[in-house]
Design a protein around this motif. Sequence first.
Motif, PDB file in Angstrom:
ATOM      1  N   GLN A  15     -17.757  15.402  22.382  1.00 21.98           N
ATOM      2  CA  GLN A  15     -16.290  15.323  22.414  1.00 21.98           C
ATOM      3  C   GLN A  15     -15.725  16.325  23.415  1.00 21.98           C
ATOM      4  OE1 GLN A  15     -15.158  15.949  18.326  1.00 21.98           O
ATOM      5  NE2 GLN A  15     -14.864  13.763  17.982  1.00 21.98           N
ATOM      6  N   LEU A  16     -16.268  17.528  23.434  1.00 19.70           N
ATOM      7  CA  LEU A  16     -15.800  18.542  24.376  1.00 19.70           C
ATOM      8  C   LEU A  16     -16.057  18.090  25.811  1.00 19.70           C
ATOM      9  CD1 LEU A  16     -14.704  21.356  25.032  1.00 19.70           C
ATOM     10  CD2 LEU A  16     -17.035  22.210  24.772  1.00 19.70           C
ATOM     11  N   TYR A  17     -17.272  17.602  26.092  1.00 21.94           N
ATOM     12  CA  TYR A  17     -17.622  17.133  27.433  1.00 21.94           C
ATOM     13  C   TYR A  17     -16.685  15.999  27.862  1.00 21.94           C
ATOM     14  CZ  TYR A  17     -20.160  14.902  31.202  1.00 21.94           C
ATOM     15  OH  TYR A  17     -20.493  14.338  32.396  1.00 21.94           O
ATOM     16  N   ASP A  18     -16.473  15.034  26.974  1.00 23.79           N
ATOM     17  CA  ASP A  18     -15.614  13.893  27.309  1.00 23.79           C
ATOM     18  C   ASP A  18     -14.185  14.335  27.609  1.00 23.79           C
ATOM     19  OD1 ASP A  18     -17.742  12.151  27.012  1.00 23.79           O
ATOM     20  OD2 ASP A  18     -17.169  11.514  24.987  1.00 23.79           O
ATOM     21  N   SER A  19     -13.677  15.324  26.861  1.00 27.63           N
ATOM     22  CA  SER A  19     -12.307  15.781  27.103  1.00 27.63           C
ATOM     23  C   SER A  19     -12.190  16.485  28.453  1.00 27.63           C
ATOM     24  CB  SER A  19     -11.829  16.699  25.979  1.00 27.63           C
ATOM     25  OG  SER A  19     -12.494  17.944  26.007  1.00 27.63           O
ATOM     26  N   VAL A  20     -13.218  17.205  28.848  1.00 26.75           N
ATOM     27  CA  VAL A  20     -13.202  17.887  30.149  1.00 26.75           C
ATOM     28  C   VAL A  20     -13.283  16.867  31.281  1.00 26.75           C
ATOM     29  CG1 VAL A  20     -14.499  19.450  31.660  1.00 26.75           C
ATOM     30  CG2 VAL A  20     -14.124  20.063  29.266  1.00 26.75           C
ATOM     31  N   VAL A  21     -14.120  15.868  31.129  1.00 27.40           N
ATOM     32  CA  VAL A  21     -14.288  14.838  32.162  1.00 27.40           C
ATOM     33  C   VAL A  21     -12.984  14.076  32.382  1.00 27.40           C
ATOM     34  CG1 VAL A  21     -15.449  12.646  32.658  1.00 27.40           C
ATOM     35  CG2 VAL A  21     -16.771  14.598  31.864  1.00 27.40           C
ATOM     36  N   GLU A  22     -12.206  13.889  31.333  1.00 27.44           N
ATOM     37  CA  GLU A  22     -10.965  13.122  31.430  1.00 27.44           C
ATOM     38  C   GLU A  22      -9.801  13.923  32.017  1.00 27.44           C
ATOM     39  OE1 GLU A  22     -10.272  11.589  27.525  1.00 27.44           O
ATOM     40  OE2 GLU A  22     -12.028  10.296  27.587  1.00 27.44           O
ATOM     41  N   GLU A  23      -9.942  15.235  32.133  1.00 29.19           N
ATOM     42  CA  GLU A  23      -8.853  16.051  32.676  1.00 29.19           C
ATOM     43  C   GLU A  23      -8.662  15.754  34.163  1.00 29.19           C
ATOM     44  OE1 GLU A  23      -9.187  20.236  31.994  1.00 29.19           O
ATOM     45  OE2 GLU A  23      -9.566  19.961  29.861  1.00 29.19           O
ATOM     46  N   PRO A  24      -7.415  15.714  34.628  1.00 28.32           N
ATOM     47  CA  PRO A  24      -7.177  15.492  36.055  1.00 28.32           C
ATOM     48  C   PRO A  24      -7.572  16.723  36.869  1.00 28.32           C
ATOM     49  CG  PRO A  24      -5.110  15.919  34.909  1.00 28.32           C
ATOM     50  CD  PRO A  24      -6.173  15.841  33.856  1.00 28.32           C
ATOM     51  N   ILE A  25      -7.888  16.488  38.131  1.00 32.04           N
ATOM     52  CA  ILE A  25      -8.222  17.597  39.034  1.00 32.04           C
ATOM     53  C   ILE A  25      -6.923  18.308  39.412  1.00 32.04           C
ATOM     54  CG2 ILE A  25      -9.169  18.197  41.288  1.00 32.04           C
ATOM     55  CD1 ILE A  25     -10.966  15.725  41.051  1.00 32.04           C
ATOM     56  N   PRO A  26      -6.872  19.636  39.250  1.00 33.05           N
ATOM     57  CA  PRO A  26      -5.648  20.371  39.606  1.00 33.05           C
ATOM     58  C   PRO A  26      -5.330  20.248  41.098  1.00 33.05           C
ATOM     59  CG  PRO A  26      -7.172  21.765  38.356  1.00 33.05           C
ATOM     60  CD  PRO A  26      -7.899  20.505  38.701  1.00 33.05           C
ATOM     61  N   GLU A  27      -4.032  20.225  41.427  1.00 34.21           N
ATOM     62  CA  GLU A  27      -3.596  20.114  42.822  1.00 34.21           C
ATOM     63  C   GLU A  27      -4.172  21.238  43.683  1.00 34.21           C
ATOM     64  OE1 GLU A  27      -1.950  17.768  44.614  1.00 34.21           O
ATOM     65  OE2 GLU A  27      -2.148  16.583  42.783  1.00 34.21           O
ATOM     66  N   SER A  28      -4.228  22.454  43.141  1.00 35.31           N
ATOM     67  CA  SER A  28      -4.751  23.579  43.923  1.00 35.31           C
ATOM     68  C   SER A  28      -6.211  23.337  44.313  1.00 35.31           C
ATOM     69  CB  SER A  28      -4.618  24.895  43.147  1.00 35.31           C
ATOM     70  OG  SER A  28      -5.303  24.821  41.915  1.00 35.31           O
ATOM     71  N   PHE A  29      -6.979  22.714  43.438  1.00 39.16           N
ATOM     72  CA  PHE A  29      -8.376  22.421  43.750  1.00 39.16           C
ATOM     73  C   PHE A  29      -8.471  21.294  44.777  1.00 39.16           C
ATOM     74  CE2 PHE A  29     -12.658  20.760  42.781  1.00 39.16           C
ATOM     75  CZ  PHE A  29     -13.376  21.922  42.985  1.00 39.16           C
ATOM     76  N   LYS A  30      -7.588  20.299  44.658  1.00 33.86           N
ATOM     77  CA  LYS A  30      -7.559  19.221  45.660  1.00 33.86           C
ATOM     78  C   LYS A  30      -7.214  19.789  47.035  1.00 33.86           C
ATOM     79  CE  LYS A  30      -6.131  15.479  42.589  1.00 33.86           C
ATOM     80  NZ  LYS A  30      -5.062  14.513  42.300  1.00 33.86           N
TER      81      LYS A  30
END
Length: 41
Positions: A15-30
């Motif tokens: 569940q923890l892994y799936d929630s992290v994978v679903e998070e959007p990439i932050p604009e600063s990282f993009k």
Amino acid sequence: MDRKRGSDWRSGLKQLYDSVVEEPIPESFKDLLSKLDDKPK
């Protein structure tokens, strides 16, 4: 460790892994990735 506790642990980790994978990439990282892509080699 009994099977029930092992199963609960694996389920929680998934569940923890799936929630992290679903998070959007932050604009600063993009922005950082874009700058690295544009950098001359």
